[in-house]
Design a protein around this motif. Structure first.
Motif, mmCIF file in Angstrom:
data_model
loop_
_atom_site.group_PDB
_atom_site.id
_atom_site.type_symbol
_atom_site.label_atom_id
_atom_site.label_comp_id
_atom_site.label_asym_id
_atom_site.label_seq_id
_atom_site.Cartn_x
_atom_site.Cartn_y
_atom_site.Cartn_z
ATOM 1 N N ALA A 1 64.263 59.205 22.408
ATOM 2 C CA ALA A 1 63.373 59.490 21.495
ATOM 3 C C ALA A 1 63.653 60.180 20.046
ATOM 4 O O ALA A 1 63.167 59.797 19.046
ATOM 5 N N LEU A 2 64.759 61.042 20.467
ATOM 6 C CA LEU A 2 65.495 61.681 19.253
ATOM 7 C C LEU A 2 66.138 60.896 18.323
ATOM 8 O O LEU A 2 65.940 60.757 17.103
ATOM 9 N N LYS A 3 67.089 59.863 18.973
ATOM 10 C CA LYS A 3 67.849 59.041 18.003
ATOM 11 C C LYS A 3 66.742 58.018 17.474
ATOM 12 O O LYS A 3 67.123 57.519 16.553
ATOM 13 N N GLY A 4 65.668 57.792 18.247
ATOM 14 C CA GLY A 4 64.791 56.803 17.397
ATOM 15 C C GLY A 4 64.154 57.241 16.171
ATOM 16 O O GLY A 4 63.868 56.301 15.299
ATOM 17 N N GLN A 5 64.101 58.508 15.947
ATOM 18 C CA GLN A 5 63.815 59.367 14.820
ATOM 19 C C GLN A 5 65.037 59.966 13.609
ATOM 20 O O GLN A 5 64.789 60.250 12.833
ATOM 21 N N GLY A 6 66.175 59.228 14.150
ATOM 22 C CA GLY A 6 67.294 59.353 13.496
ATOM 23 C C GLY A 6 68.149 60.736 13.580
ATOM 24 O O GLY A 6 68.861 61.560 12.844
ATOM 25 N N ILE A 7 67.488 61.289 14.626
ATOM 26 C CA ILE A 7 68.261 62.674 15.247
ATOM 27 C C ILE A 7 69.422 62.476 16.050
ATOM 28 O O ILE A 7 69.199 62.165 17.272
ATOM 29 N N ASP B 1 70.816 67.718 12.891
ATOM 30 C CA ASP B 1 69.830 66.976 12.308
ATOM 31 C C ASP B 1 68.474 67.521 12.895
ATOM 32 O O ASP B 1 67.198 67.679 12.117
ATOM 33 N N ARG C 1 64.861 69.503 10.713
ATOM 34 C CA ARG C 1 63.617 69.018 10.839
ATOM 35 C C ARG C 1 62.672 69.910 11.929
ATOM 36 O O ARG C 1 61.441 69.856 11.456
ATOM 37 N N ALA D 1 58.798 69.118 14.634
ATOM 38 C CA ALA D 1 58.648 67.856 14.412
ATOM 39 C C ALA D 1 58.925 66.787 15.656
ATOM 40 O O ALA D 1 58.564 65.803 15.513
ATOM 41 N N VAL D 2 59.382 67.382 16.672
ATOM 42 C CA VAL D 2 59.776 66.332 17.845
ATOM 43 C C VAL D 2 58.975 66.701 19.059
ATOM 44 O O VAL D 2 59.375 66.088 20.171
ATOM 45 N N LEU E 1 56.866 63.811 20.508
ATOM 46 C CA LEU E 1 57.517 62.748 20.807
ATOM 47 C C LEU E 1 57.486 62.208 22.401
ATOM 48 O O LEU E 1 57.593 63.101 23.311
#
Length: 61
Positions: A16-22, A27, A31, A35-36, A39
């Motif tokens: 989920a985090l990597k899918g948001q570019g985290i 990173d 945010r 923000a997460v 998710l």
């Protein structure tokens, strides 16, 4: 120096985090946990783990 996401983080939370570019704690710190937290895959246990990791890395107050 960048800090990777905690190894103890469950795979769904990592996805989920990597899918948001985290990809790193930096990173995430830019945010914020707010923000997460909604998710899919990021539950209370993941938030607790991330909060501790951010604090230990000196990236949160």
């Amino acid at each position: 120096m960048s800090h990777p996401l905690p190894e103890s983080l469950a795979a769904p939370a990592v996805r989920a985090l990597k899918g948001q570019g985290i990809d790193t704690l930096e990173d995430l710190a830019s945010r914020g946990l707010d923000a997460v937290e909604d998710l899919h895959g990021v539950g209370p246990s993941a938030i607790s783990t991330l909060r501790t990791a951010l604090r230990d890395a000196g990236l949160s107050s």
